[in-house]
Scaffold this motif. Sequence first.
Motif, PDB file in Angstrom:
ATOM      1  N   VAL A   1      52.096  35.746 119.342  1.00 57.24           N
ATOM      2  CA  VAL A   1      52.408  35.308 120.935  1.00 57.24           C
ATOM      3  C   VAL A   1      53.050  36.310 121.491  1.00 57.24           C
ATOM      4  CG1 VAL A   1      53.420  33.511 121.998  1.00 57.24           C
ATOM      5  CG2 VAL A   1      52.246  32.934 119.855  1.00 57.24           C
ATOM      6  N   GLN A   2      54.033  37.209 121.041  1.00 58.87           N
ATOM      7  CA  GLN A   2      54.810  37.758 121.805  1.00 58.87           C
ATOM      8  C   GLN A   2      53.830  39.236 122.113  1.00 58.87           C
ATOM      9  OE1 GLN A   2      57.896  39.065 119.131  1.00 58.87           O
ATOM     10  NE2 GLN A   2      59.068  37.141 119.711  1.00 58.87           N
TER      11      GLN A   2
ATOM     12  N   SER B   1      51.490  38.093 124.954  1.00 60.51           N
ATOM     13  CA  SER B   1      52.189  37.705 126.385  1.00 60.51           C
ATOM     14  C   SER B   1      52.745  38.988 127.132  1.00 60.51           C
ATOM     15  CB  SER B   1      53.224  36.501 126.244  1.00 60.51           C
ATOM     16  OG  SER B   1      54.164  37.197 125.386  1.00 60.51           O
ATOM     17  N   ARG B   2      52.650  39.961 126.205  1.00 64.86           N
ATOM     18  CA  ARG B   2      53.667  41.330 126.596  1.00 64.86           C
ATOM     19  C   ARG B   2      52.989  41.933 127.910  1.00 64.86           C
ATOM     20  NH1 ARG B   2      53.314  45.435 122.255  1.00 64.86           N
ATOM     21  NH2 ARG B   2      54.714  43.798 121.453  1.00 64.86           N
TER      22      ARG B   2
ATOM     23  N   LYS C   1      51.137  39.828 130.213  1.00 65.37           N
ATOM     24  CA  LYS C   1      50.799  38.764 131.100  1.00 65.37           C
ATOM     25  C   LYS C   1      51.868  38.856 132.119  1.00 65.37           C
ATOM     26  CE  LYS C   1      47.501  37.308 128.754  1.00 65.37           C
ATOM     27  NZ  LYS C   1      46.288  38.058 128.918  1.00 65.37           N
TER      28      LYS C   1
ATOM     29  N   ARG D   1      54.671  36.589 134.560  1.00 62.98           N
ATOM     30  CA  ARG D   1      55.402  35.522 134.341  1.00 62.98           C
ATOM     31  C   ARG D   1      54.999  34.193 134.632  1.00 62.98           C
ATOM     32  NH1 ARG D   1      59.080  32.014 135.915  1.00 62.98           N
ATOM     33  NH2 ARG D   1      61.106  31.729 135.000  1.00 62.98           N
TER      34      ARG D   1
ATOM     35  N   TRP E   1      52.025  33.156 133.891  1.00 64.56           N
ATOM     36  CA  TRP E   1      51.014  32.856 132.882  1.00 64.56           C
ATOM     37  C   TRP E   1      51.755  32.037 131.809  1.00 64.56           C
ATOM     38  CZ3 TRP E   1      45.953  33.452 132.233  1.00 64.56           C
ATOM     39  CH2 TRP E   1      45.488  33.438 130.632  1.00 64.56           C
ATOM     40  N   ASN E   2      52.918  32.363 131.246  1.00 55.41           N
ATOM     41  CA  ASN E   2      53.571  31.410 130.325  1.00 55.41           C
ATOM     42  C   ASN E   2      54.003  30.021 130.815  1.00 55.41           C
ATOM     43  OD1 ASN E   2      53.586  33.626 128.231  1.00 55.41           O
ATOM     44  ND2 ASN E   2      55.389  34.418 129.124  1.00 55.41           N
ATOM     45  N   ASP E   3      54.259  30.079 132.049  1.00 54.49           N
ATOM     46  CA  ASP E   3      54.501  28.734 132.708  1.00 54.49           C
ATOM     47  C   ASP E   3      53.592  27.959 132.927  1.00 54.49           C
ATOM     48  OD1 ASP E   3      57.297  29.578 132.891  1.00 54.49           O
ATOM     49  OD2 ASP E   3      56.997  30.068 135.284  1.00 54.49           O
TER      50      ASP E   3
ATOM     51  N   LEU F   1      50.737  28.066 130.895  1.00 54.88           N
ATOM     52  CA  LEU F   1      50.332  27.761 129.517  1.00 54.88           C
ATOM     53  C   LEU F   1      51.091  26.814 128.872  1.00 54.88           C
ATOM     54  CD1 LEU F   1      48.293  29.055 127.375  1.00 54.88           C
ATOM     55  CD2 LEU F   1      50.123  30.340 126.570  1.00 54.88           C
ATOM     56  N   THR F   2      52.671  26.786 129.092  1.00 52.87           N
ATOM     57  CA  THR F   2      53.296  25.815 128.748  1.00 52.87           C
ATOM     58  C   THR F   2      53.077  24.548 129.228  1.00 52.87           C
ATOM     59  OG1 THR F   2      55.195  27.362 128.188  1.00 52.87           O
ATOM     60  CG2 THR F   2      55.842  25.100 128.517  1.00 52.87           C
TER      61      THR F   2
END
Length: 81
Positions: free
Chosen positions: A13-14, A17-18, A20, A22, A24-26, A28-29
């Motif tokens: 996962v790390q 996401s390196r 991507k 910010r 993107w993670n929001d 996805l969550t």
Amino acid sequence: MEAELNNLQPNLVQDLSRDKPRWWNDALTLGHLETRMRAAALLDSAAEYKPFLLMYAKKIAEEGYKSKGEELVKELHGPVY
């Protein structure tokens, strides 16, 4: 199954996401929480729905997604006049 996949490759996962942005993670969550809420609603499981709803509401409040908050209120209580 999700926990086992994370245990097999914890750095995956790390690594993914390196590169991507910010948001993107929001996204996805939020998508993950929305899916879990819909699945709990489909199964008519209030015990599972409530924690995901609280996490979802907290996340959209932290990130300042006003339109997502309004959408959630409309879904839960109907239109606000």
